[in-house]
Design an enzyme around this catalytic site. Structure first.
Site, PDB file in Angstrom:
ATOM      1  N   ASN A  23       8.492  -9.398  12.654  1.00 58.34           N
ATOM      2  CA  ASN A  23       7.132  -9.154  12.470  1.00 58.34           C
ATOM      3  C   ASN A  23       6.299  -9.819  13.960  1.00 58.34           C
ATOM      4  OD1 ASN A  23       7.355  -7.957  10.199  1.00 58.34           O
ATOM      5  ND2 ASN A  23       6.825  -9.704   8.685  1.00 58.34           N
ATOM      6  N   ARG A  92       4.973   1.168   8.277  1.00 61.03           N
ATOM      7  CA  ARG A  92       3.154   1.302   8.496  1.00 61.03           C
ATOM      8  C   ARG A  92       3.040   0.240   9.603  1.00 61.03           C
ATOM      9  NH1 ARG A  92       0.399   0.209   5.215  1.00 61.03           N
ATOM     10  NH2 ARG A  92      -0.815  -1.443   6.003  1.00 61.03           N
ATOM     11  N   CYS A 116       2.751   1.522  -0.018  1.00 60.08           N
ATOM     12  CA  CYS A 116       4.245   1.430  -0.204  1.00 60.08           C
ATOM     13  C   CYS A 116       4.437   0.380  -1.316  1.00 60.08           C
ATOM     14  CB  CYS A 116       4.719   0.401   1.135  1.00 60.08           C
ATOM     15  SG  CYS A 116       4.243  -1.243   0.871  1.00 60.08           S
ATOM     16  N   ARG A 121      -2.109  -1.411   0.253  1.00 59.16           N
ATOM     17  CA  ARG A 121      -1.989  -1.689   1.839  1.00 59.16           C
ATOM     18  C   ARG A 121      -3.197  -0.757   2.728  1.00 59.16           C
ATOM     19  NH1 ARG A 121       3.317  -3.273   3.013  1.00 59.16           N
ATOM     20  NH2 ARG A 121       2.552  -4.432   4.760  1.00 59.16           N
ATOM     21  N   ASP A 303       6.341 -13.444   2.199  1.00 58.19           N
ATOM     22  CA  ASP A 303       7.691 -12.836   2.283  1.00 58.19           C
ATOM     23  C   ASP A 303       8.799 -13.500   1.937  1.00 58.19           C
ATOM     24  OD1 ASP A 303       6.499 -11.173   5.533  1.00 58.19           O
ATOM     25  OD2 ASP A 303       6.147 -10.649   3.706  1.00 58.19           O
ATOM     26  N   VAL A 325      -1.500 -12.570  -2.106  1.00 57.07           N
ATOM     27  CA  VAL A 325      -1.590 -11.737  -0.866  1.00 57.07           C
ATOM     28  C   VAL A 325      -1.453 -10.444  -1.068  1.00 57.07           C
ATOM     29  CG1 VAL A 325      -0.801 -11.472   1.548  1.00 57.07           C
ATOM     30  CG2 VAL A 325      -0.766 -13.654   0.640  1.00 57.07           C
ATOM     31  N   ARG A 396      16.051  -2.926   6.992  1.00 63.08           N
ATOM     32  CA  ARG A 396      14.744  -2.688   7.820  1.00 63.08           C
ATOM     33  C   ARG A 396      14.447  -4.211   8.409  1.00 63.08           C
ATOM     34  NH1 ARG A 396       9.948   0.382   5.060  1.00 63.08           N
ATOM     35  NH2 ARG A 396       9.092  -0.540   6.969  1.00 63.08           N
TER      36      ARG A 396
HETATM   37  C1  EPZ Z   1       2.263  -8.445   7.730  1.00 64.23           C
HETATM   38  O1  EPZ Z   1       1.756  -7.087   7.198  1.00 64.23           O
HETATM   39  C2  EPZ Z   1       3.595  -8.438   7.736  1.00 64.23           C
HETATM   40  N1  EPZ Z   1       4.125  -7.211   8.344  1.00 64.23           N
HETATM   41  C3  EPZ Z   1       4.173  -8.459   6.253  1.00 64.23           C
HETATM   42  O2  EPZ Z   1       5.455  -8.394   6.514  1.00 64.23           O
HETATM   43  C4  EPZ Z   1       3.483  -9.387   5.733  1.00 64.23           C
HETATM   44  O3  EPZ Z   1       3.911  -9.578   4.309  1.00 64.23           O
HETATM   45  C5  EPZ Z   1       2.029  -9.640   5.916  1.00 64.23           C
HETATM   46  O4  EPZ Z   1       1.507  -9.574   7.000  1.00 64.23           O
HETATM   47  C6  EPZ Z   1       1.440 -10.678   5.198  1.00 64.23           C
HETATM   48  O5  EPZ Z   1       2.040 -11.792   5.897  1.00 64.23           O
HETATM   49  C7  EPZ Z   1       4.389  -7.097   9.928  1.00 64.23           C
HETATM   50  O6  EPZ Z   1       3.901  -7.899  10.563  1.00 64.23           O
HETATM   51  C8  EPZ Z   1       4.955  -5.955  10.481  1.00 64.23           C
HETATM   52  P1  EPZ Z   1      -1.800  -8.045   5.827  1.00 64.23           P
HETATM   53  P2  EPZ Z   1       0.158  -6.636   7.105  1.00 64.23           P
HETATM   54  O7  EPZ Z   1      -2.747  -7.109   6.566  1.00 64.23           O
HETATM   55  O8  EPZ Z   1      -0.492  -7.071   8.478  1.00 64.23           O
HETATM   56  C9  EPZ Z   1      -4.765  -6.625   2.566  1.00 64.23           C
HETATM   57  C10 EPZ Z   1       7.769  -7.726   5.613  1.00 64.23           C
HETATM   58  O9  EPZ Z   1       8.256  -8.042   4.609  1.00 64.23           O
HETATM   59  N2  EPZ Z   1      -5.627  -5.717   3.498  1.00 64.23           N
HETATM   60  O10 EPZ Z   1      -1.977  -9.572   6.339  1.00 64.23           O
HETATM   61  O11 EPZ Z   1       0.256  -5.200   6.838  1.00 64.23           O
HETATM   62  C11 EPZ Z   1      -3.421  -6.051   2.140  1.00 64.23           C
HETATM   63  O12 EPZ Z   1      -3.440  -5.013   1.439  1.00 64.23           O
HETATM   64  C12 EPZ Z   1       6.367  -7.087   5.749  1.00 64.23           C
HETATM   65  O13 EPZ Z   1       8.264  -8.214   6.684  1.00 64.23           O
HETATM   66  C13 EPZ Z   1      -6.549  -5.022   3.496  1.00 64.23           C
HETATM   67  O14 EPZ Z   1      -7.291  -5.185   2.090  1.00 64.23           O
HETATM   68  O15 EPZ Z   1      -0.385  -7.427   5.932  1.00 64.23           O
HETATM   69  C14 EPZ Z   1      -2.873  -7.265   1.637  1.00 64.23           C
HETATM   70  O16 EPZ Z   1      -3.178  -7.349   0.268  1.00 64.23           O
HETATM   71  C15 EPZ Z   1       5.748  -7.015   4.137  1.00 64.23           C
HETATM   72  N3  EPZ Z   1      -7.129  -4.326   4.188  1.00 64.23           N
HETATM   73  C16 EPZ Z   1      -3.403  -8.564   2.401  1.00 64.23           C
HETATM   74  O17 EPZ Z   1      -4.641  -7.794   2.945  1.00 64.23           O
HETATM   75  C17 EPZ Z   1      -6.657  -4.284   5.536  1.00 64.23           C
HETATM   76  O18 EPZ Z   1      -7.174  -3.717   6.422  1.00 64.23           O
HETATM   77  C18 EPZ Z   1      -2.466  -9.113   3.387  1.00 64.23           C
HETATM   78  O19 EPZ Z   1      -2.159  -7.944   4.367  1.00 64.23           O
HETATM   79  C19 EPZ Z   1      -5.414  -4.960   5.742  1.00 64.23           C
HETATM   80  C20 EPZ Z   1      -4.878  -5.552   4.684  1.00 64.23           C
END
Ligand code: EPZ
Length: 417
Positions: A23, A92, A116, A121, A303, A325, A396
């Site tokens: 990440n 994604r 997903c 997401r 995670d 989260v 992955r």
């Molecule tokens: C990053 O995903 C990580 N992936 C995820 O790891 C990790 O679980 C997540 O951050 C939280 O720490 C990468 O860095 C590639 P978020 P990201 O935007 O950026 C909501 C793994 O297993 N949200 O912080 O997609 C979202 O739905 C993966 O390695 C909105 O509502 O996570 C979620 O409920 C899985 N609108 C929460 O925020 C938005 O525009 C956190 O998502 C964006 C997010």
């Protein structure tokens, strides 16, 4: 299609090297789109998601050479600022190319990533932030079409989204003037990205805190950068050791990136020692139940939730797990119950009552971290064999996980279905 067979009951003992953080590597690769000279990344993990990002960026015109764990990326010219659906839907994090493309070229067409297994997401926080920088954004046939010369602005995120913070920060480095990102995510991977961008000539301060300030610059050059260690992989291996009442040391890890997690391991009765880049966890006398809540960094990492749940299925007492989260990140629970665990789900809370033993069973992986959780449960099972299907999920995020677990004494193998 491969599957992984695990015969449990053996304590894991020994040490394992932690690879570069998935990440961090993915946004760093996207950030290289901003560079008008070569970028060299070291300690890049050999993971399916990294290969997917490589394919996406090469398809956009970036020249990439990836040998061993070193990736050389050249995006001086010939970049087509478009990310097609068939690539974005498989991973994604491809959506992270939107910010750099918009910042550098003033236009981008990137497929919406879609949902997903762990949730819908959405990307609304990403888009609101880019619009605050002056981008005009429309959704057309499932694509985000964005354009505009960006101007610095002050903007506060609705939620400290990791990806949105990274996308907006990468756009802001080329916006004209000052940008302030409030309620920013504080994950170490964001700090790592800012470190690389600053080495390329950006002017970012405050990364790793909830207020990131960026002064836009005319252009960004190249650099060499070492990807930080993967804190989630480190936590996963430590949990495998503790869950099997073993003694595991992870090497090349950074304990500062796992503050709450290591406290929870101690609270559960594990012996945890930190010496420089080595973290050791042992639990020869078994595990007590603990409660925890997943939160944005520096809280307990979502995670690591599924892997911790697996460990707690055989803890003494009742554990309460709250997932704040993601809206649907307990998919591993049903599979763990099939292995003999006692878990009740109430909305975003899981109640885990410790049982005497787990037994192996055929199980199905649903997402990356749920599959890691099933591997840990398989290693814990006192009898029978666990066959985990759809292991492409686990590939992955973990490099040859079965070989590295064998190195710790596990009876585990990968077979072709
Ligand atoms: C990053 O995903 C990580 N992936 C995820 O790891 C990790 O679980 C997540 O951050 C939280 O720490 C990468 O860095 C590639 P978020 P990201 O935007 O950026 C909501 C793994 O297993 N949200 O912080 O997609 C979202 O739905 C993966 O390695 C909105 O509502 O996570 C979620 O409920 C899985 N609108 C929460 O925020 C938005 O525009 C956190 O998502 C964006 C997010």
């Amino acid at each position: 299609m491969d599957k992984i067979l695990v015969r449990g009951g053996k304590p894991l003992v020994g040490s394992v090297h932690v690879r570069g953080a998935k990440n961090a590597a993915l946004p760093l690769m996207a950030g290289a789109l901003l560079a008008e000279a070569p970028v060299v990344l070291h300690n890049v993990p050999c993971l399916h998601d990294v290969f997917s990002m490589d394919k996406l960026l090469t398809g956009m015109g970036m020249r990439i050479e990836f040998t061993g764990r070193t990736m050389t990326m050249e995006a001086e010219d010939g970049i087509v600022p478009e990310a097609p659906y068939d690539l974005v839907r498989t991973m994604r994090a491809s959506f992270f190319v939107l910010g750099p493309l918009l910042g550098r070229f003033g236009k981008a067409k990137v497929s919406l990533p879609g949902g997903c297994a762990i949730g819908t997401r959405p990307v609304d926080i990403h888009l609101k932030g880019l619009e605050a920088l002056g981008a005009s954004i429309r959704i057309e046939d499932g694509y985000v079409v964005a354009e505009g010369r960006l101007k610095g602005a002050s903007h506060t995120l609705d939620f400290p989204s990791v990806g949105a913070t990274e996308n907006i920060m990468m756009a802001a480095v080329r916006a004209e003037g000052l940008t302030r990102i409030g309620n920013a995510a504080r994950e170490p991977e964001i700090e790592d990205l800012a470190r690389m961008l600053n080495a390329m000539g950006a002017q970012i301060s405050g990364a790793g805190t909830d207020l990131i300030t960026v002064v836009g610059v005319e252009a960004l050059g190249g650099t060499e950068h070492v990807v930080i260690p993967d804190r989630i992989e480190a936590g996963t291996f430590l949990l495998a050791g503790v869950a099997t009442h073993g003694d595991v040391t992870v090497v090349n890890a950074n304990a500062e990136h796992l503050p709450v997690f290591l406290e929870k391991l101690r609270e559960a009765g594990a012996e945890v020692e930190v010496q420089g880049g080595r973290i050791r966890a042992a639990a020869r006398n078994g595990i007590q139940a603990v409660d925890f809540v997943t939160l944005p960094y520096p809280g307990f990492a979502t995670d690591l939730q599924a892997q911790m749940m697996a460990m707690l299925t055989r803890a003494k007492g009742v554990s309460k797990i709250k997932e704040t989260v993601f809206e649907n990140r307990f998919m591993q629970a049903a599979e763990l119950v099939r292995m003999g665990a006692d878990i009740d789900l109430e909305g975003n809370t899981a109640i885990v009552r410790g049982v005497e033993q787990l037994s192996g069973a055929p199980v199905m992986a649903s997402d990356l971290r749920a599959s890691a959780s099933l591997v840990i449960a398989g290693l814990m099972a006192d009898r029978g064999e666990t066959a985990i299907r759809r292991v492409y999920h686990i590939d992955r995020g973990y490099e040859r996980i079965e070989e590295r677990l064998v190195g710790l004494g596990a009876d585990i193998e990968r077979v072709r279905e």
